[in-house]
Design an enzyme around this catalytic site. Structure first.
Site, mmCIF file in Angstrom:
data_model
loop_
_atom_site.group_PDB
_atom_site.id
_atom_site.type_symbol
_atom_site.label_atom_id
_atom_site.label_comp_id
_atom_site.label_asym_id
_atom_site.label_seq_id
_atom_site.Cartn_x
_atom_site.Cartn_y
_atom_site.Cartn_z
ATOM 1 C CB SER A 69 -15.971 42.503 -4.939
ATOM 2 O OG SER A 69 -15.416 43.683 -5.462
HETATM 3 N N1 SAH Z 1 -14.144 44.099 -9.929
HETATM 4 C C1 SAH Z 1 -12.993 43.492 -9.301
HETATM 5 C C2 SAH Z 1 -12.781 44.044 -7.918
HETATM 6 C C3 SAH Z 1 -11.507 44.762 -7.891
HETATM 7 S S1 SAH Z 1 -11.068 45.729 -6.476
HETATM 8 C C4 SAH Z 1 -13.063 41.993 -9.303
HETATM 9 O O1 SAH Z 1 -14.104 41.432 -9.679
HETATM 10 O O2 SAH Z 1 -12.076 41.333 -8.934
HETATM 11 C C5 SAH Z 1 -10.995 47.326 -7.235
HETATM 12 C C6 SAH Z 1 -10.073 47.480 -8.396
HETATM 13 O O3 SAH Z 1 -10.166 48.853 -8.819
HETATM 14 C C7 SAH Z 1 -8.598 47.237 -8.096
HETATM 15 O O4 SAH Z 1 -8.106 46.277 -8.981
HETATM 16 C C8 SAH Z 1 -7.954 48.598 -8.317
HETATM 17 O O5 SAH Z 1 -6.646 48.526 -8.835
HETATM 18 C C9 SAH Z 1 -8.907 49.243 -9.309
HETATM 19 N N2 SAH Z 1 -8.878 50.709 -9.384
HETATM 20 C C10 SAH Z 1 -8.700 51.610 -8.384
HETATM 21 N N3 SAH Z 1 -8.751 52.877 -8.861
HETATM 22 C C11 SAH Z 1 -8.989 52.774 -10.194
HETATM 23 C C12 SAH Z 1 -9.144 53.722 -11.255
HETATM 24 N N4 SAH Z 1 -9.086 55.038 -11.041
HETATM 25 N N5 SAH Z 1 -9.363 53.263 -12.504
HETATM 26 C C13 SAH Z 1 -9.422 51.923 -12.755
HETATM 27 N N6 SAH Z 1 -9.298 50.974 -11.791
HETATM 28 C C14 SAH Z 1 -9.074 51.390 -10.531
#
Ligand code: SAH
Length: 220
Positions: A69
């Protein structure tokens, strides 16, 4: 060159201070949140090829079509959560582990779920190497984590079509859920507070653009 990647030079520290100043000028007020961002080397969470971009206020690819993010988004969501030392926090969307590590630095006990197996495995290994302790789970986070509920705070870091009922039910009285809700392109940041009598209050903030939340109560 794994050792080089985990080096935190004066150049990195300087760029990080500038990023913190930028976040402050964009409206982030919590000194605790700004301190955590100033402390945690964001470039550690980047692919080697992209390290020079780690202190731009932008989201970047982390593999599997996912992103780390934007720092402003991390700061905004973290500020809304109002983390206190010892809070039990559930994060949906572990991704690179950066947001979870910020929560950890603020003294939270972090539980985090990731839907993409490769990211879950890579990030688990990497956080161990960094010595950052949190509880990582692989699977669909839209159902929360019933075995470990309830939580003081729940944070969703992917864009949701609806607010999953399970997440609300897994909040403690007095707890806060922060979740971006909208269509696939843009989502409003929503903060739900569960009052002590169990009733809910809802506040809506600006729009953001997250990768889609997948799974049962996500985009299928
Ligand atoms: N918090 C992360 C941002 C990741 S982007 C960081 O600091 O890097 C969002 C993430 O949510 C992705 O890795 C994606 O694979 C995950 N995601 C999407 N749907 C999801 C679900 N139903 N359960 C768990 N993770 C999920």
């Amino acid at each position: 060159m794994p050792l080089l990647k985990l080096e935190d030079t004066y150049l990195h520290k300087g760029k990080r201070r500038a990023l913190v100043a930028e976040l402050k000028s964009k409206g982030i007020q919590s000194q605790e949140v700004l301190n955590a961002i100033n402390t945690l080397p964001r470039h550690f969470f980047f692919d080697s090829a992209l390290i020079s971009h780690a202190y731009e206020d932008k989201a970047f690819p982390i593999g599997e079509g996912q992103t780390i993010s934007q720092p402003y988004t991390v700061a905004f969501q973290t500020e809304l959560l109002n983390i206190h030392h010892g809070d039990k926090v559930l994060e949906i969307g572990t991704g690179s582990g950066y947001q979870g590590s910020i929560l950890h630095l603020l003294g939270a006990e972090v539980y985090t779920i990731e839907y993409q197996r490769k990211l879950f495995e890579g990030t688990s290994k990497f956080l161990k190497r960094l010595g950052i302790e949190m509880n990582l789970f692989y699977g669909d986070g839209t159902g929360g984590l019933p075995a470990y509920a309830p939580f003081d705070k729940i944070l969703v870091t992917a864009g949701a079509p609806i607010i999953p009922e399970a997440l609300i039910s897994q909040l403690k009285p007095g707890g806060i859920l922060v979740i971006p809700v909208g269509d696939r392109k843009k989502q409003a940041m929503i903060k739900i507070t569960k009052k002590n009598d169990g009733t809910l209050s809802r506040e809506e903030y600006d729009n953001f653009a997250f990768v889609p939340l997948l799974g049962k109560d996500g985009w299928r």
